[in-house]
Write a protein that holds these residues in place. Structure first.
Motif, PDB file in Angstrom:
ATOM      1  N   TRP A  31      77.302  31.431 -24.302  1.00 40.55           N
ATOM      2  CA  TRP A  31      78.368  31.166 -23.119  1.00 40.55           C
ATOM      3  C   TRP A  31      79.604  32.015 -23.324  1.00 40.55           C
ATOM      4  N   ASP A  32      80.077  32.183 -24.444  1.00 43.76           N
ATOM      5  CA  ASP A  32      81.332  32.845 -24.667  1.00 43.76           C
ATOM      6  C   ASP A  32      80.986  34.388 -24.258  1.00 43.76           C
ATOM      7  N   HIS A  34      78.566  35.534 -22.415  1.00 39.86           N
ATOM      8  CA  HIS A  34      78.441  35.532 -20.735  1.00 39.86           C
ATOM      9  C   HIS A  34      79.696  35.479 -20.080  1.00 39.86           C
ATOM     10  N   GLU A  35      80.552  34.429 -20.467  1.00 39.45           N
ATOM     11  CA  GLU A  35      82.001  34.865 -19.746  1.00 39.45           C
ATOM     12  C   GLU A  35      82.900  36.121 -20.216  1.00 39.45           C
ATOM     13  N   SER A  36      82.898  36.392 -21.409  1.00 33.04           N
ATOM     14  CA  SER A  36      83.490  37.695 -21.822  1.00 33.04           C
ATOM     15  C   SER A  36      82.934  38.982 -21.181  1.00 33.04           C
ATOM     16  N   LYS A  38      82.218  38.885 -18.268  1.00 34.10           N
ATOM     17  CA  LYS A  38      82.726  39.171 -16.868  1.00 34.10           C
ATOM     18  C   LYS A  38      84.129  39.699 -16.713  1.00 34.10           C
ATOM     19  N   SER A  39      84.488  40.218 -17.852  1.00 32.48           N
ATOM     20  CA  SER A  39      85.761  40.857 -17.963  1.00 32.48           C
ATOM     21  C   SER A  39      85.488  42.402 -17.448  1.00 32.48           C
TER      22      SER A  39
END
Length: 140
Positions: A31-32, A34-36, A38-39
């Motif tokens: 999850w981390d 995946h979200e990172s 997006k940067s």
């Protein structure tokens, strides 16, 4: 009478704090990552350490493919020395990411392992990209 869970007492809070805090220095999760990703400029290099055929069949978008056996000093010299590497393999049944993390640490490079690997990525509902394996450094 206790259960199998409580048969061995839990660690004290201060011991547990050191242990779990320490784990986060070595691991990140799907999850981390995946979200990172997006940067616009991720602050890590994501490496799929599986073989080229497995990578081509499905990998995390943005990852580059460097099988752990190819992580040599000369190969890794293509990357910035201070950038964090995040490695992953097939999943909990595979120790390729552990081997890769060990190789990178021996080379003096900062590294974390994405726990769960591809299995964890899919369990989170995230999609995989498919393409021919690239050995470039487009994620640097």
């Amino acid at each position: 009478m206790g259960t199998l869970v409580t048969e061995t007492p839990a660690a004290s809070s201060d011991v547990a704090l050191r242990h779990f805090d320490g784990m986060l220095a070595f691991e990140t999760d799907c999850w981390d990552v995946h979200e990172s990703l997006k940067s616009p400029k991720p602050d890590f290099i994501l490496i799929d350490v599986r073989g080229p055929a497995s990578f081509a069949n499905g990998h995390v978008q943005g990852a580059i493919n460097i099988p752990h056996g190819q992580m040599t000093a000369s190969r890794m010299a293509d990357f910035p020395k201070d950038k964090l590497f995040v490695v992953y393999c097939a999943g909990p049944h595979c120790n390729g990411a552990n081997k890769a993390a060990l190789r990178l640490a021996r080379l003096g490079l900062p590294v974390k392992m994405m726990i769960g690997g591809i299995t964890g990525w899919l369990d989170e509902g995230f999609s995989l990209a498919t393409a021919v394996a690239k050995s470039g450094s487009e994620n640097t």
